[in-house]
Design an enzyme around this catalytic site. Structure first.
Site, PDB file in Angstrom:
ATOM      1  N   THR A   1      23.542  53.057  -0.899  1.00 51.58           N
ATOM      2  CA  THR A   1      22.414  52.160  -0.616  1.00 51.58           C
ATOM      3  C   THR A   1      22.531  51.546   0.766  1.00 51.58           C
ATOM      4  O   THR A   1      21.530  51.200   1.398  1.00 51.58           O
ATOM      5  CB  THR A   1      22.363  51.065  -1.703  1.00 51.58           C
TER       6      THR A   1
ATOM      7  N   THR B   1      27.615  51.701  -4.087  1.00 52.91           N
ATOM      8  CA  THR B   1      28.328  50.736  -4.945  1.00 52.91           C
ATOM      9  C   THR B   1      28.644  51.299  -6.331  1.00 52.91           C
ATOM     10  O   THR B   1      29.552  50.821  -6.998  1.00 52.91           O
ATOM     11  CB  THR B   1      27.498  49.447  -5.134  1.00 52.91           C
ATOM     12  N   ASP B   2      27.882  52.333  -6.762  1.00 47.89           N
ATOM     13  CA  ASP B   2      27.993  52.764  -8.165  1.00 47.89           C
ATOM     14  C   ASP B   2      29.398  53.222  -8.551  1.00 47.89           C
ATOM     15  O   ASP B   2      29.887  52.897  -9.635  1.00 47.89           O
ATOM     16  CB  ASP B   2      26.983  53.883  -8.460  1.00 47.89           C
TER      17      ASP B   2
HETATM   18  N1  ASP Z   1      23.088  54.440  -6.322  1.00 48.95           N
HETATM   19  C1  ASP Z   1      23.613  53.801  -5.141  1.00 48.95           C
HETATM   20  C2  ASP Z   1      24.952  54.484  -4.813  1.00 48.95           C
HETATM   21  O1  ASP Z   1      25.902  54.219  -5.461  1.00 48.95           O
HETATM   22  C3  ASP Z   1      23.804  52.361  -5.377  1.00 48.95           C
HETATM   23  C4  ASP Z   1      24.375  51.580  -4.229  1.00 48.95           C
HETATM   24  O2  ASP Z   1      24.897  52.063  -3.265  1.00 48.95           O
HETATM   25  O3  ASP Z   1      24.310  50.341  -4.322  1.00 48.95           O
HETATM   26  O4  ASP Z   1      25.016  55.297  -3.925  1.00 48.95           O
END
Ligand code: ASP
Length: 342
Positions: free
Chosen positions: A26, A106-107
C-alpha cells in the site's frame, strides 16, 4: 594548531549509504481519488516515485533504490523470501553499504520481517516499513514512514538490533511486530513486549533490545527449500478434515492456532496426534493475539509430542518451523529447543 585549523581538519561525517528495496504494498498503492483509502491497487507506483515525494531523504542518507517486486503482500511467497533474503545478505556484505530499508505491504510484513530476522547474516540495520493508506490518499502515512525508516537504518543505534519495523514513529522488533488493525495508521503493535523505541524528527531512541538470538547468532541460512508447513485453527465444532487433508498432501509441519493457552478441540487434537505418528511436526500457538503458550500448560506436550510456540504468533511460528525443518530439525525435543531459543 589553532582552533580554527583543527576544526577544519575534521571531515564532516559522511551520510550513511542506504539501499531501499521496494517490494510493493500500500505504501506504493494508488487509488482513483485522494479520499479512497480501501479500494486501490497495491504496488502500483515505482520506488523512484516514492523517493521523489520525500526530498528530505537526501539530507539523511545517500540512497540507492532497487525495485525487487511490485507485490500486494497478501500474495507473498517463500520463494520470494529466498530472493529477498539473498539480496539483503549480498548488499550488506558490501563494506560500502551501511543498511537496508525494505518497503513492503502491511498484510504479511510480520512474516517477512521475522524470516529476515532469522536469516540475515549481518549486524547492519535492516528496517521494514509500510503504509496503511495508499500514496495517493489524503494524509498518506507512507512518506513519513519511509523517511523514518531511512533515518533509523542510517543511525548507529540500530546496528545489532536485528531486523526492525518502523511505522507510525515507532520501532518494533521483527520478532514481535504484528498487524493488529485493518485500517488504522497505528496498525502495528508488539503484543506483550511493546515497542523497542521511537524515531521522530531525525532522532532515534531505543528503550530496550530484543534478547532472543537473531541474524548473525542463528543457525539458519536462507535456502531454496521450503518444507510444506500450514496453520490450522481450533474453534467450536472444528472437524479433523483439514488436518487429514494436509497429511494426505504430504505436509511436514502444522502450527495450531489454538484457543487460549494453545488448547485444542478434542477432534482436532486426535487428528494432530495421528498426524504426528505420520512424522508431521505439531506446534501449538494461540489465536488470542497476545500472551504466550506455556509448554505443558494444557498437559499436552510431553504426553503427545507437541511443541509450544511460546510467545510467537501462529504466522511467525510457521516461519520458524519451516526454517527449523529446512535445517534438518526433527522431533519434539530438538524443535522445542529451537522455539525456546528464537
Ligand atoms: N494489501 C496490502 C499489502 O499488504 C496492504 C498494505 O500494504 O497495507 O500489500
Amino acid at each position: 594548531m589553532n582552533t580554527l585549523t583543527s576544526f577544519s581538519a575534521v571531515a564532516a561525517p559522511e551520510r550513511a549509504r542506504i539501499v531501499v528495496l521496494a517490494t510493493g504494498g500500500t505504501i506504493a498503492g494508488s487509488a482513483a481519488t485522494p479520499t479512497e483509502t480501501s479500494a486501490y491497487q497495491a504496488g502500483a507506483l515505482g520506488i523512484d516515485t516514492l523517493l521523489t515525494a520525500v526530498p528530505a531523504l537526501d539530507e539523511v542518507a545517500r540512497i540507492e533504490a532497487q525495485q525487487v517486486a511490485s507485490l500486494d503482500s497478501k500474495d507473498m511467497s517463500p520463494a520470494f523470501w529466498t530472493i529477498l533474503a539473498q539480496r539483503v545478505n549480498e548488499l550488506l556484505a558490501d563494506d560500502a553499504i551501511d543498511g537496508v530499508v525494505i518497503t513492503h505491504g502491511t498484510d504479511t510484513l510480520e512474516e517477512t520481517a521475522y524470516l529476515l530476522h532469522l536469516t540475515v547474516k549481518s549486524r547492519k540495520p535492516v528496517v521494514l516499513t509500510a503504509a496503511m493508506r495508499p500514496a495517493s490518499a489524503l494524509s498518506a502515512d507512507g512518506p513519513l514512514n519511509l523517511l523514518n525508516a531511512v533515518t533509523l537504518a542510517a543511525n548507529p543505534a540500530a546496528v545489532g538490533q536485528g531486523v526492525l519495523v518502523a511505522l507510525n514513529n515507532q520501532i518494533h522488533s521483527a520478532r514481535e511486530a504484528a498487524k493488529t488493525s485493518t485500517y488504522a495508521v497505528d496498525a502495528f503493535q508488539s503484543p506483550e513486549f511493546g515497542i523497542l523505541g521511537w524515531v521522530q524528527d531525525g532522532r532515534v531512541e531505543f528503550g530496550r533490545s530484543v534478547v532472543r538470538a537473531h541474524t548473525t547468532a542463528t543457525e539458519f541460512v536462507i535456502g531454496a527449500a521450503w518444507p510444506h508447513v500450514e496453520i490450522v485453527t481450533s474453534y467450536a465444532g472444528v472437524s479433523r478434515a483439514l488436518v487429514d487433508g494436509l497429511v494426505a498432501a504430504g505436509v511436514r509441519g502444522i502450527v495450531v492456532a489454538g484457543t487460549g493457552n494453545g488448547s485444542i478441540h478434542a477432534s482436532l487434537q486426535q487428528a494432530l496426534v495421528d498426524a504426528l505418528k505420520q512424522g508431521v511436526a505439531v506446534v501449538r500457538s494461540s489465536r488470542v493475539g497476545s500472551g504466550h503458550v506455556m509448554r505443558n500448560g494444557a498437559a499436552l506436550d510431553d504426553a503427545l509430542g507437541f511443541v509450544s510456540a511460546g510467545s510467537l504468533n501462529p504466522y511467525k511460528a510457521r516461519v520458524l518451523l519451516m526454517l527449523a525443518l529446512a535445517a534438518g530439525g526433527t522431533g519434539p525435543v530438538m524443535l522445542q529447543r529451537v522455539f525456546d531459543q528464537y
